[in-house]
Design a protein around this motif. Structure first.
Motif, PDB file in Angstrom:
ATOM      1  N   ARG A  46       5.977  10.477  -0.684  1.00 16.94           N
ATOM      2  CA  ARG A  46       5.509   9.327  -0.599  1.00 16.94           C
ATOM      3  C   ARG A  46       4.404   8.519  -1.644  1.00 16.94           C
ATOM      4  NH1 ARG A  46       7.426   7.430   4.438  1.00 16.94           N
ATOM      5  NH2 ARG A  46       7.803   9.085   5.907  1.00 16.94           N
ATOM      6  N   SER A  47       3.687   9.594  -1.985  1.00 16.91           N
ATOM      7  CA  SER A  47       2.601   8.871  -3.267  1.00 16.91           C
ATOM      8  C   SER A  47       3.248   9.033  -4.394  1.00 16.91           C
ATOM      9  CB  SER A  47       1.701   9.919  -3.116  1.00 16.91           C
ATOM     10  OG  SER A  47       1.700  11.321  -3.526  1.00 16.91           O
ATOM     11  N   SER A  48       4.207   9.829  -4.641  1.00 18.57           N
ATOM     12  CA  SER A  48       4.952   9.881  -6.068  1.00 18.57           C
ATOM     13  C   SER A  48       5.792   8.674  -5.991  1.00 18.57           C
ATOM     14  CB  SER A  48       5.635  11.141  -6.148  1.00 18.57           C
ATOM     15  OG  SER A  48       5.083  12.002  -6.234  1.00 18.57           O
ATOM     16  N   VAL A  49       6.603   8.207  -4.926  1.00 18.17           N
ATOM     17  CA  VAL A  49       7.598   7.171  -5.035  1.00 18.17           C
ATOM     18  C   VAL A  49       6.564   5.837  -5.201  1.00 18.17           C
ATOM     19  CG1 VAL A  49       8.810   5.496  -3.376  1.00 18.17           C
ATOM     20  CG2 VAL A  49       9.199   8.057  -3.243  1.00 18.17           C
ATOM     21  N   SER A  50       5.486   5.779  -4.606  1.00 22.15           N
ATOM     22  CA  SER A  50       4.556   4.710  -4.897  1.00 22.15           C
ATOM     23  C   SER A  50       4.210   4.558  -6.383  1.00 22.15           C
ATOM     24  CB  SER A  50       3.173   4.725  -4.146  1.00 22.15           C
ATOM     25  OG  SER A  50       3.501   4.676  -2.865  1.00 22.15           O
ATOM     26  N   ARG A  51       3.953   5.502  -6.974  1.00 23.94           N
ATOM     27  CA  ARG A  51       3.513   5.685  -8.334  1.00 23.94           C
ATOM     28  C   ARG A  51       4.894   5.369  -9.270  1.00 23.94           C
ATOM     29  NH1 ARG A  51       0.576  10.388  -6.969  1.00 23.94           N
ATOM     30  NH2 ARG A  51       2.209  11.791  -7.753  1.00 23.94           N
ATOM     31  N   LEU A  52       5.851   5.655  -8.799  1.00 22.93           N
ATOM     32  CA  LEU A  52       7.023   5.095  -9.717  1.00 22.93           C
ATOM     33  C   LEU A  52       7.398   3.826  -9.330  1.00 22.93           C
ATOM     34  CD1 LEU A  52       9.385   8.271  -8.901  1.00 22.93           C
ATOM     35  CD2 LEU A  52       8.566   7.609 -11.016  1.00 22.93           C
ATOM     36  N   LYS A  53       7.186   3.254  -8.109  1.00 19.72           N
ATOM     37  CA  LYS A  53       7.141   1.819  -7.871  1.00 19.72           C
ATOM     38  C   LYS A  53       6.261   1.090  -8.923  1.00 19.72           C
ATOM     39  CE  LYS A  53       5.547   0.029  -4.317  1.00 19.72           C
ATOM     40  NZ  LYS A  53       5.063  -0.694  -2.927  1.00 19.72           N
ATOM     41  N   ARG A  54       5.027   1.719  -9.099  1.00 22.30           N
ATOM     42  CA  ARG A  54       3.998   0.678  -9.806  1.00 22.30           C
ATOM     43  C   ARG A  54       4.467   0.682 -11.384  1.00 22.30           C
ATOM     44  NH1 ARG A  54       0.373   3.477  -6.287  1.00 22.30           N
ATOM     45  NH2 ARG A  54      -0.067   5.176  -8.045  1.00 22.30           N
ATOM     46  N   ARG A  55       5.116   2.066 -11.714  1.00 24.79           N
ATOM     47  CA  ARG A  55       5.627   1.787 -13.054  1.00 24.79           C
ATOM     48  C   ARG A  55       6.989   1.025 -13.301  1.00 24.79           C
ATOM     49  NH1 ARG A  55       5.869   7.991 -14.966  1.00 24.79           N
ATOM     50  NH2 ARG A  55       6.585   6.751 -16.807  1.00 24.79           N
ATOM     51  N   GLY A  56       7.553   0.562 -12.246  1.00 21.61           N
ATOM     52  CA  GLY A  56       8.637  -0.390 -12.618  1.00 21.61           C
ATOM     53  C   GLY A  56       9.854   0.633 -12.278  1.00 21.61           C
ATOM     54  N   PHE A  57       9.850   1.928 -11.956  1.00 21.29           N
ATOM     55  CA  PHE A  57      10.964   2.658 -12.083  1.00 21.29           C
ATOM     56  C   PHE A  57      11.868   2.385 -10.658  1.00 21.29           C
ATOM     57  CE2 PHE A  57      13.354   6.683 -11.219  1.00 21.29           C
ATOM     58  CZ  PHE A  57      14.096   6.827 -12.454  1.00 21.29           C
ATOM     59  N   LEU A  58      11.200   2.101  -9.606  1.00 23.82           N
ATOM     60  CA  LEU A  58      11.969   2.014  -8.465  1.00 23.82           C
ATOM     61  C   LEU A  58      11.474   0.553  -7.737  1.00 23.82           C
ATOM     62  CD1 LEU A  58      11.335   5.378  -6.639  1.00 23.82           C
ATOM     63  CD2 LEU A  58      13.299   4.649  -7.585  1.00 23.82           C
ATOM     64  N   GLU A  59      12.221   0.036  -6.981  1.00 22.73           N
ATOM     65  CA  GLU A  59      11.893  -1.142  -6.409  1.00 22.73           C
ATOM     66  C   GLU A  59      12.139  -1.056  -4.818  1.00 22.73           C
ATOM     67  OE1 GLU A  59      14.625  -3.853  -8.391  1.00 22.73           O
ATOM     68  OE2 GLU A  59      13.069  -3.967 -10.056  1.00 22.73           O
ATOM     69  N   PRO A  60      11.320  -1.732  -4.111  1.00 24.86           N
ATOM     70  CA  PRO A  60      11.468  -1.613  -2.730  1.00 24.86           C
ATOM     71  C   PRO A  60      12.775  -2.395  -2.243  1.00 24.86           C
ATOM     72  CG  PRO A  60       9.502  -2.819  -3.053  1.00 24.86           C
ATOM     73  CD  PRO A  60       9.961  -2.232  -4.540  1.00 24.86           C
ATOM     74  N   ALA A  61      13.178  -1.942  -0.984  1.00 26.44           N
ATOM     75  CA  ALA A  61      14.569  -2.728  -0.424  1.00 26.44           C
ATOM     76  C   ALA A  61      14.822  -2.042   0.921  1.00 26.44           C
ATOM     77  CB  ALA A  61      15.615  -2.651  -1.296  1.00 26.44           C
ATOM     78  N   ARG A  62      15.410  -2.793   1.564  1.00 24.20           N
ATOM     79  CA  ARG A  62      16.045  -2.440   2.974  1.00 24.20           C
ATOM     80  C   ARG A  62      17.270  -1.870   2.947  1.00 24.20           C
ATOM     81  NH1 ARG A  62      11.818  -1.504   6.379  1.00 24.20           N
ATOM     82  NH2 ARG A  62      10.026  -3.091   6.045  1.00 24.20           N
ATOM     83  N   ALA A  63      17.606  -0.823   3.569  1.00 25.16           N
ATOM     84  CA  ALA A  63      18.700  -0.196   3.872  1.00 25.16           C
ATOM     85  C   ALA A  63      19.482  -1.283   4.835  1.00 25.16           C
ATOM     86  CB  ALA A  63      18.767   1.279   4.416  1.00 25.16           C
TER      87      ALA A  63
END
Length: 266
Positions: A46-63
């Motif tokens: 969860r913490s790594s996903v948050s960092r990747l989101k801040r870096r613009g690698f991942l974007e939040p979305a709903r399944a």
């Protein structure tokens, strides 16, 4: 030899290997389960996903079922597509070189550091201050990277042959640290060749075992085609370990990747 796999690196490796096959976002719960199979605990995921989101690698979305998940950003998808050609593709044979010449004003010296670090990460060797060189087949990926980082205003790219005056093999040995590159290939072999030897001829490993073994091998391997950018074989030492390392990874990929995908789908 112990091997270190950071949670963030494993998540990037997972998306490169399997995450793009998902229809829609990868649910966070799925990431937790799938990275857990590779030894990463839920808080680290969860913490790594948050960092990747801040870096613009991942974007939040709903399944589709409304669960929280993540998709790759457009830039991340381009980054992974560029990586596919390096990690899985055959290196084109070319006698030409790509030369990057850059000049950055002193008041923007942070961009000079960024340029140097990104060229090094792309596999360029340093010829002189502000002059870097790589095999010519890296031109497209280099252009994508410089455009993504808004650095094109500081760089000129040239393509051509090495005309002298030292023999090209001697020059390559100055531009790249070949001993350090050979050591990286040897470390990959030490860590992952035993896994290939352990696979019985004709036998099919369990899906979770195949997934875990492949993900860890890929997480190590994917750095090597960047450190070693596909230098012409005739310019390298006769006992170059990169040939064997590439063959071992190719065999692991062929025997484990699709079986691991069954575990992901399960």
């Amino acid at each position: 030899m112990a091997e270190q796999h950071t949670p963030r690196s494993l998540i990037v490796t997972f998306y490169g290997a399997y995450g793009r096959s998902f229809e829609g976002p990868v649910p966070v719960s799925a990431l937790v389960r799938l990275l857990g199979a590779a030894g990463v605990d839920a808080p680290s995921v969860r913490s790594s996903v948050s960092r990747l989101k801040r870096r613009g690698f991942l974007e939040p979305a709903r399944a589709a079922d409304g669960a929280a998940g993540y998709v790759l950003s457009d830039e991340a998808r381009q980054l992974l597509e560029d990586g596919d050609r390096r990690i899985y593709g055959r290196v084109p044979v070319s006698e030409e070189w790509l030369v990057a010449v850059f000049s950055v004003p002193e008041q923007e010296r942070h961009k000079r550091h960024l340029l140097r670090s990104r060229l090094a990460r792309l596999g360029f060797g340093a010829v002189a201050p502000g002059v870097w060189i790589a095999p010519a087949h890296l031109a497209g990926e280099t252009g994508h990277t410089l455009e993504r980082l808004h650095l094109t205003a500081y760089v000129e790219l040239f393509r051509g042959g090495h005309l002298g005056f030292a023999p090209t093999a001697e020059a390559v040995a100055r531009w790249w640290d070949l001993a350090a590159l050979a050591k990286q290939h040897e470390e990959f072999l030490d860590l992952h060749e035993p896994a290939l030897r352990a696979l019985q001829p004709g036998a099919r490993p369990g899906t979770e075992e195949a997934y875990r073994t492949y993900l860890l091998a890929l997480d190590t391997w994917r750095r090597l085609p960047y450190a070693d950018p596909g230098l012409p074989r005739e310019l390298l030492p006769a006992d170059w370990p990169g040939d064997r390392a590439a063959a071992v990874f190719a065999e692991l990929h062929a025997r484990l990747r699709d079986t691991g995908a069954l575990f992901v789908r399960e």
